[in-house]
Design an enzyme around this catalytic site. Structure first.
Site, PDB file in Angstrom:
ATOM      1  N   SER A 168       0.834  -1.197   0.000  1.00  0.00           N
ATOM      2  CA  SER A 168       0.000   0.000   0.000  1.00  0.00           C
ATOM      3  C   SER A 168       0.871   1.250   0.000  1.00  0.00           C
ATOM      4  O   SER A 168       1.707   1.418  -0.883  1.00  0.00           O
ATOM      5  CB  SER A 168      -0.956  -0.040   1.193  1.00  0.00           C
ATOM      6  OG  SER A 168      -1.935   0.969   1.091  1.00  0.00           O
TER       7      SER A 168
ATOM      8  N   HIS B 155      -8.024  -4.885  -1.557  1.00  0.00           N
ATOM      9  CA  HIS B 155      -6.823  -4.159  -1.155  1.00  0.00           C
ATOM     10  C   HIS B 155      -6.020  -4.997  -0.163  1.00  0.00           C
ATOM     11  O   HIS B 155      -6.424  -5.183   0.993  1.00  0.00           O
ATOM     12  CB  HIS B 155      -7.206  -2.815  -0.528  1.00  0.00           C
ATOM     13  CG  HIS B 155      -6.018  -1.945  -0.220  1.00  0.00           C
ATOM     14  ND1 HIS B 155      -5.244  -1.377  -1.207  1.00  0.00           N
ATOM     15  CD2 HIS B 155      -5.460  -1.572   0.958  1.00  0.00           C
ATOM     16  CE1 HIS B 155      -4.278  -0.672  -0.655  1.00  0.00           C
ATOM     17  NE2 HIS B 155      -4.379  -0.785   0.669  1.00  0.00           N
TER      18      HIS B 155
ATOM     19  N   ASP C 127      -9.429  -2.998  -6.677  1.00  0.00           N
ATOM     20  CA  ASP C 127      -8.953  -2.444  -5.405  1.00  0.00           C
ATOM     21  C   ASP C 127      -9.835  -1.256  -5.017  1.00  0.00           C
ATOM     22  O   ASP C 127      -9.933  -0.284  -5.761  1.00  0.00           O
ATOM     23  CB  ASP C 127      -7.498  -1.990  -5.551  1.00  0.00           C
ATOM     24  CG  ASP C 127      -6.848  -1.693  -4.211  1.00  0.00           C
ATOM     25  OD1 ASP C 127      -7.506  -1.083  -3.347  1.00  0.00           O
ATOM     26  OD2 ASP C 127      -5.681  -2.065  -4.026  1.00  0.00           O
TER      27      ASP C 127
END
Length: 584
Positions: free
Chosen positions: A239, A394, A365
């Site tokens: 991320s 995600h 996502d």
């Protein structure tokens, strides 16, 4: 029949039709209306949360192929990725998690991570900040008795994986535990480089991390390379941590000791992702959730943020953008939020990456939109291979009926394993030794020693108590002194600080002058010869380009004259013009 009677008859017919319709409606059982309403709501819910169970059912739960994007001349694909079986199979999400939102929520609230026990080290960076390094050694997951007092020797050749978590995540996050356990199970040593102010560590300087802060990663990687020079260093970012890692690799180019890396669910372009989080109702929910996490992070360090940022604005923030406006921009000294997003977006640095890099992104996502994925930039760089899947959420990528494993973790493990045994691994460079640097002025005590408080947080110990507990290590076994050798423990008196700074500066200058004088005599001939060769090469190319431009101008202005010149100088033009032009 008169017009009045005709109008009256038409009215009676209309009333009769309306009455018949109402009677028909009344005859339908209420249960049917309830079922229809539920069906409509279910359809809206199915589309709103992007379920794909029916689609998977119609396709026989075969899953979707992994799409690879790479440069046609990429040796990383030919020699590494093409040998990874997982990229040539289909990815099928867990059937009862057939939604990116379900996958993401399940990972956050449950995750089903393996049980791991970290060893903690506290590392002091140059500006006085403190970073928690959580280690998981291969011996910790090998089974049987685990010696928690064991330390890694400087001659250890086992590969070392550095994990960089996402926004407000740390080593306790489920997906981080999945990754560290799998890599340690393979026989590699793993260390999680937690962000400042997270993992129970207090802020000990005026610097905070953000989505583009690469200084901490750079210092940690260089330090670990100096400590374990024989171990290959790999890095995995997730991320926001992936954005930081990619940006770092692009900034340092060939000067990094990292031999291979993986980027998982990176936001890539922070401007695009910011717009995406305000587009749909579901994304706005994620925006609020992320903001709540950032505000909780800010509350842990209120004394520092209240002095450096707009605390009232932070408290009232309802979106990530508002938080960045009142906190990140003020602490990081960015003019606007968009300026911060543009400067810190890793998409701007992909062209400079020379380390073999695997990038994994899910097209569904819910946080990092597919619109931000730099397809062309990844395709242009021979060192990057981009793997995209239709589903995954995600950082989730759950697979199997029991949802016990994450697909991307296995993909990273196989990629790094094949890369480690291949000749395409990036050659390790000698880690740069940082010279004298200025410490940020702060009213916070910069002594690199810590004290565990009653609430579990770790705070910097004052200079009075530093001598008694100079190696506090959060009840964790690894007890290396992670403090850099040039780190200076400052007290509270500004006079002493200035004297130490002056002495260090004078020593650094004198040392630098001695090194420069010794190396000038050997460097001048090499520099002169290289400059002369470069100037001659530029001169030859300039003359060639000038004649070529003249020829193009004649051909485009007078086609007949150009055709004659083309036939005369056909052989000489073969080395400069494309083959398609010569054949015309």
């Amino acid at each position: 029949m008169s017009p009045a009677s005709m109008a009256s008859a038409a009215c009676v017919d209309e009333i009769s039709a309306a009455g018949l319709f109402l009677r028909a409606v009344a005859m339908v059982p209420a249960a049917h209306y309830l079922a229809a309403s539920l069906l409509v709501l279910l359809s809206l819910f199915y589309n709103l949360f992007e379920f794909h169970f029916l689609r998977d059912l119609l396709h026989g739960f075969r899953g979707d192929p992994v799409v690879l994007t790479f440069n046609p001349a990429s040796k990383i694909y030919e020699g590494v990725v093409s040998k990874c079986r997982i990229f040539h199979r289909r990815y099928l999400p867990t059937p009862w998690l057939a939604s990116p939102h379900l996958q993401t929520a399940f990972l956050h609230f449950f995750g089903r991570p393996p049980c791991v026990t970290y060893r903690r080290q506290l590392f002091s960076v140059r500006d006085g900040g403190t970073i928690a390094l959580d280690w998981l050694l291969a011996s910790d997951v090998a089974g049987g008795y685990s010696n928690m007092d064991k330390v890694i020797s400087k001659d250890d050749t086992a590969p070392l994986v550095i994990v960089i978590p996402g926004l407000t995540s740390d080593s306790a996050s489920p997906y981080v535990k999945h990754l560290t356990y799998v890599m340690a199970k393979q026989g590699w040593n793993v260390v999680v480089s937690n962000h400042r102010g997270l993992a129970g560590i207090s802020i000990t300087s005026d610097c905070f991390y953000n989505a583009g802060w690469t200084e901490d990663v750079r210092e940690v990687i260089n330090h670990l390379h100096q400590e374990y020079p024989k171990a290959h260093i790999f890095a995995v970012g997730t991320s926001v941590g992936a954005n930081i890692l990619v940006k770092y690799l692009g900034e340092d180019e060939d000067n990094t000791p990292v031999t291979g890396a993986a980027s998982i669910c990176s936001p890539w372009d922070l401007v695009v992702c910011d717009r995406f989080l305000t587009r749909k109702p579901v994304q706005r929910l994620y925006n609020r959730a992320l903001t709540m996490g950032l505000k909780d992070y800010a509350k842990l360090h209120k004394p520092v943020l209240a002095r450096l940022a707009n605390w009232e604005g932070i408290r009232k923030s309802c979106s990530v953008r508002e938080f960045d406006s009142h906190a990140t921009c003020l602490v990081g000294k960015f003019e606007t939020v968009d300026t911060f997003y543009r400067c810190c977006s890793s998409v701007n640095f992909t062209g400079n990456i020379v380390v073999p890099l695997l990038c994994i992104s899910a097209l569904d996502d819910p946080l990092c939109t597919k619109e931000a994925i730099p397809w062309d930039e990844c395709r242009a760089n021979k060192n990057i291979v981009l793997a995209t899947t239709a589903h995954g959420g995600h950082l989730a990528y759950f697979e199997g009926l029991a949802a016990q494993s994450l697909w991307w973790v296995e993909a990273v493990r196989e990629f790094l394993s094949v890369l480690h045994t291949s000749p395409f691994i990036h050659g390790q460079k000698k880690a740069p030794t940082h010279g004298l640097h200025s410490l940020l002025e702060s009213s916070i005590d910069k002594v690199p020693f810590v004290n565990v408080m009653e609430d579990g947080m770790v705070a910097a110990m004052t200079s009075d108590g530093a001598h008694d507990e100079h190696k506090e290590d959060l009840h964790n076994p690894i007890n290396h002194d992670m403090k850099p050798e040039n780190e200076v423990a400052y007290g509270d008196q500004s006079g002493d600080r200035k004297e130490v700074d002056a002495d260090l500066q004078q020593s650094a200058v004198s040392l630098g002058q001695g090194v420069e004088e010794e190396s000038y005599d050997n460097a001048i001939p090499d520099v002169t010869s290289s400059v002369t060769g470069s100037m001659n090469q530029l001169s030859r190319r300039y003359r060639t380009s000038l004649w070529l431009l003249t020829y193009i101008a004649i051909v485009t202005t007078w086609p007949l004259v150009g055709s004659v010149l083309h036939n005369i100088f056909r052989k000489k033009l073969k080395g400069f013009l494309p083959a398609a032009w010569i054949r015309r």
